[in-house]
Design an enzyme around this catalytic site. Structure first.
Site, PDB file in Angstrom:
ATOM      1  N   ASP A  42      -0.488  -1.176  21.455  1.00  0.00           N
ATOM      2  CA  ASP A  42      -0.226  -1.183  20.015  1.00  0.00           C
ATOM      3  C   ASP A  42       1.264  -1.303  19.748  1.00  0.00           C
ATOM      4  O   ASP A  42       2.099  -1.036  20.617  1.00  0.00           O
ATOM      5  CB  ASP A  42      -0.774   0.098  19.385  1.00  0.00           C
ATOM      6  CG  ASP A  42      -0.925  -0.018  17.875  1.00  0.00           C
ATOM      7  OD1 ASP A  42      -1.191  -1.133  17.393  1.00  0.00           O
ATOM      8  OD2 ASP A  42      -0.794   1.004  17.177  1.00  0.00           O
ATOM      9  N   GLU A  43       1.613  -1.708  18.522  1.00  0.00           N
ATOM     10  CA  GLU A  43       3.007  -1.917  18.112  1.00  0.00           C
ATOM     11  C   GLU A  43       3.719  -2.855  19.091  1.00  0.00           C
ATOM     12  O   GLU A  43       4.877  -2.656  19.457  1.00  0.00           O
ATOM     13  CB  GLU A  43       3.751  -0.577  18.017  1.00  0.00           C
ATOM     14  CG  GLU A  43       3.109   0.451  17.098  1.00  0.00           C
ATOM     15  CD  GLU A  43       3.170   0.082  15.620  1.00  0.00           C
ATOM     16  OE1 GLU A  43       3.737  -0.974  15.289  1.00  0.00           O
ATOM     17  OE2 GLU A  43       2.653   0.864  14.796  1.00  0.00           O
TER      18      GLU A  43
ATOM     19  N   GLY B   3      -1.460  -8.974  12.023  1.00  0.00           N
ATOM     20  CA  GLY B   3      -1.610  -8.849  10.580  1.00  0.00           C
ATOM     21  C   GLY B   3      -0.383  -8.138  10.052  1.00  0.00           C
ATOM     22  O   GLY B   3       0.451  -7.653  10.823  1.00  0.00           O
ATOM     23  N   THR B   4      -0.243  -8.070   8.752  1.00  0.00           N
ATOM     24  CA  THR B   4       0.879  -7.345   8.172  1.00  0.00           C
ATOM     25  C   THR B   4       0.681  -5.843   8.349  1.00  0.00           C
ATOM     26  O   THR B   4      -0.358  -5.389   8.828  1.00  0.00           O
ATOM     27  CB  THR B   4       1.007  -7.635   6.664  1.00  0.00           C
ATOM     28  OG1 THR B   4      -0.197  -7.195   6.017  1.00  0.00           O
ATOM     29  CG2 THR B   4       1.225  -9.109   6.393  1.00  0.00           C
ATOM     30  N   MET B   5       1.688  -5.083   7.960  1.00  0.00           N
ATOM     31  CA  MET B   5       1.498  -3.649   7.875  1.00  0.00           C
ATOM     32  C   MET B   5       0.348  -3.368   6.909  1.00  0.00           C
ATOM     33  O   MET B   5       0.104  -4.137   5.982  1.00  0.00           O
ATOM     34  CB  MET B   5       2.782  -2.968   7.386  1.00  0.00           C
ATOM     35  CG  MET B   5       3.978  -3.136   8.303  1.00  0.00           C
ATOM     36  SD  MET B   5       5.472  -2.344   7.665  1.00  0.00           S
ATOM     37  CE  MET B   5       5.043  -0.603   7.855  1.00  0.00           C
TER      38      MET B   5
END
Length: 220
Positions: free
Chosen positions: A86-87, A9-11
């Site tokens: 994550d990230e 998803g986007t930020m």
């Protein structure tokens, strides 16, 4: 059978929140996991959510080999049932291949979370590899919104409030403005935009400055 799942998803769409929730759900059922992140806004070796939740994590550096790391843990008598990554957009493509090998050869679930495209609207190399290898790719249902109210699909980088499309791909920032700096470095921030306004470089600040309530027609 284990799976390599890619949540994207986007930020500002809740990826890190979901990563923390996923870890909670699995650990509360007696499963043992390991959490990884890279370039988190809260600093090194921390997985953080904009809701204020944090968790210790292992920092993914260029020299980390997921396969060797997990095999080392298992050889030492440790238990690993799943990985939270994550990230993931900041990982190297080879590291994504290593995660796929962990899933296939060790039957360990991998839950990867990351954004698809950088501030230029181009796929990150790692997320491109995740799209190619993931058993499933899931788009988060909590949609971030552009300033115009439409669904945000692109991440824009601004410097002193002006959208930029050139520069280093990895620059840590957030959608919340940073405190003013005393030096001459520009204030770097991020903003989520719909494709139309990303293409026009029309940020919320620029729209307010020009008193735009709707886009002008391209003719007239």
């Amino acid at each position: 059978m284990a799976d390599l799942l890619f949540f994207t998803g986007t930020m500002d769409s809740g990826k890190s929140t979901l990563a923390l929730q996923t870890n909670h759900n699995h650990s509360s059922r007696g499963r043992v996991g390991r959490i990884f992140t890279a370039h988190d806004r809260a600093g090194t070796a921390t997985l953080s959510s904009r809701l204020g939740l944090t968790h210790d994590a292992a920092e993914v550096t260029e020299d980390l080999n997921f396969w060797n790391h997990v095999v080392g843990l298992l050889t030492a008598g440790g238990r690993v049932d799943y990985l939270i990554c994550d990230e993931a957009q900041f990982y190297a493509p080879d590291q994504v291949d290593q995660l796929a090998k962990v899933v296939d050869e060790l039957s360990i679930d991998v839950f990867a979370f990351g954004i698809l495209t950088d501030f230029r609207g181009r796929l990150f190399p790692a997320t491109a590899r995740l799209v190619e290898l993931a058993d499933r790719m899931l788009t988060l249902q909590v949609e971030a919104l552009c300033w115009c109210g439409e669904r945000a699909t692109h991440n824009a980088r601004t410097e002193d409030g002006v959208m930029v499309t050139d520069g280093e791909v990895i620059v840590v920032g957030d959608v919340e403005p940073a405190p003013p700096s005393a030096d001459d470095e520009p204030e770097v921030a991020y903003e989520v935009l719909c494709r139309r306004h990303h293409r026009r470089r029309l940020t919320a600040a620029r729209a307010r400055a020009t008193s735009l309530t709707a886009d002008p027609l391209p003719f007239g």
